[in-house]
Design a protein around this motif. Sequence first.
Motif, PDB file in Angstrom:
ATOM      1  N   ALA A   1       0.835  -1.205   0.000  1.00 26.00           N
ATOM      2  CA  ALA A   1       0.000   0.000   0.000  1.00 26.00           C
ATOM      3  C   ALA A   1       0.869   1.253   0.000  1.00 26.00           C
ATOM      4  O   ALA A   1       0.378   2.355   0.221  1.00 26.00           O
ATOM      5  N   ARG A   2       2.166   1.076  -0.254  1.00 20.82           N
ATOM      6  CA  ARG A   2       3.055   2.232  -0.280  1.00 20.82           C
ATOM      7  C   ARG A   2       3.019   2.868  -1.661  1.00 20.82           C
ATOM      8  O   ARG A   2       2.494   2.319  -2.606  1.00 20.82           O
TER       9      ARG A   2
ATOM     10  N   GLY B   1       8.390  -7.618  -2.964  1.00 22.86           N
ATOM     11  CA  GLY B   1       7.613  -6.433  -2.565  1.00 22.86           C
ATOM     12  C   GLY B   1       8.148  -5.766  -1.311  1.00 22.86           C
ATOM     13  O   GLY B   1       8.204  -4.539  -1.221  1.00 22.86           O
ATOM     14  N   ALA B   2       8.563  -6.577  -0.342  1.00 22.42           N
ATOM     15  CA  ALA B   2       9.025  -6.008   0.928  1.00 22.42           C
ATOM     16  C   ALA B   2      10.397  -5.357   0.807  1.00 22.42           C
ATOM     17  O   ALA B   2      10.804  -4.589   1.675  1.00 22.42           O
TER      18      ALA B   2
ATOM     19  N   GLN C   1      -5.248  -2.827   1.348  1.00 25.47           N
ATOM     20  CA  GLN C   1      -4.010  -2.994   0.583  1.00 25.47           C
ATOM     21  C   GLN C   1      -4.361  -3.567  -0.789  1.00 25.47           C
ATOM     22  O   GLN C   1      -5.058  -4.573  -0.869  1.00 25.47           O
ATOM     23  N   PRO C   2      -3.823  -2.941  -1.878  1.00 26.27           N
ATOM     24  CA  PRO C   2      -4.001  -3.566  -3.190  1.00 26.27           C
ATOM     25  C   PRO C   2      -3.287  -4.906  -3.217  1.00 26.27           C
ATOM     26  O   PRO C   2      -2.221  -5.074  -2.612  1.00 26.27           O
ATOM     27  N   TRP C   3      -3.853  -5.842  -3.918  1.00 27.73           N
ATOM     28  CA  TRP C   3      -3.312  -7.208  -3.984  1.00 27.73           C
ATOM     29  C   TRP C   3      -3.443  -7.653  -5.444  1.00 27.73           C
ATOM     30  O   TRP C   3      -4.415  -8.321  -5.817  1.00 27.73           O
TER      31      TRP C   3
ATOM     32  N   ILE D   1       4.385  -9.660   3.576  1.00 23.54           N
ATOM     33  CA  ILE D   1       3.854  -8.773   2.544  1.00 23.54           C
ATOM     34  C   ILE D   1       2.319  -8.697   2.617  1.00 23.54           C
ATOM     35  O   ILE D   1       1.706  -7.772   2.105  1.00 23.54           O
ATOM     36  N   SER D   2       1.689  -9.665   3.294  1.00 20.55           N
ATOM     37  CA  SER D   2       0.224  -9.773   3.249  1.00 20.55           C
ATOM     38  C   SER D   2      -0.446  -9.004   4.372  1.00 20.55           C
ATOM     39  O   SER D   2       0.106  -8.825   5.465  1.00 20.55           O
TER      40      SER D   2
END
Length: 312
Positions: free
Chosen positions: A13-14, A110-111, A236-238, A290-291
Amino acid sequence: MSNRDLLSTLVLARGTLDRAAQFRADQAWQGARRADPTSMVMWVCEAASPMHLSDTSAELILSSANEVDAELTFLGLDADDIAYFAAHVDDHQDARVDPNALWKNLRATGALLSDRDAGIMVTAVAIDNWMRTHRHCPRCGGATRISNAGWSRVCLTDGSDHFPRTDPAVIVLVTDGEDRALLGRQAVWQEGFFSTLAGFVESGESSEAALRREVFEESGVTISTDPADIVYLGSQPWPFPCSLMLGYHAKAIDPTINVDGSEIVEAMWISRAELLAACEKGEVRLPPSISIARKLIERWYGGVLPEAFSRA
Ligand SMILES: [Zn+2]
């Protein structure tokens, strides 16, 4: 219960860009920025992008926009007014980057990405997933062309506009009267993999109703209908391929477990001490950091849990 601390660090979500949507339909502006050597392009192919990777960080490999001959989506402007685009390619070899570059997806990296890179990659992957599955008009089946700097498709036959899809899904950490958490294992997961329950919001349904329905269908547990017992915590977009996860905490009024056996094959009420012990013994593995599921579990637990507790 309204503490959102851990949900303020949602990895996907960044993002730091101004989407500057007012310039999407401005073809002169778009043309000038695409010809501008300071404008930057990231590459996306099958949900992956080329990047420099170390054990502790990942950085997207970008190209100058004026050197790129590919379908572009305008992603936005940074604080220095630099424009960013995504280039959509069908094959890694079509990207103008080192042919030996590593292509990695968001689940893997992602992280490790910076706020800027995480934001542009999540958007680019979501748009790319939509573009690849919506090449034809849903009204008449005719061919469509990309419009609005990548943000819509127009039917060549009837002129109708079609926009990127985002499918809302609810994800919830449910607690019982003893403040234990409800975790479940999906049929497709290995033994020992547990997470919070989740499901898509159906047509004509509120997210709160979806949450109560999904939890009951999957686990047999009944959620309180008192609005104070269902608290929205963040989203959060997924983009796997196009979901938006809406995170909640909810309280059960009937904790009796009766799993559906198809989607969820195992569910349990677990205390903080039991979770810690099970993770330390390797009997339970949690979703990756990440989730949003992991953040919901850590928020309930009261702190960040070791990366070693994540499923591989
Ligand atoms: Zn059409």
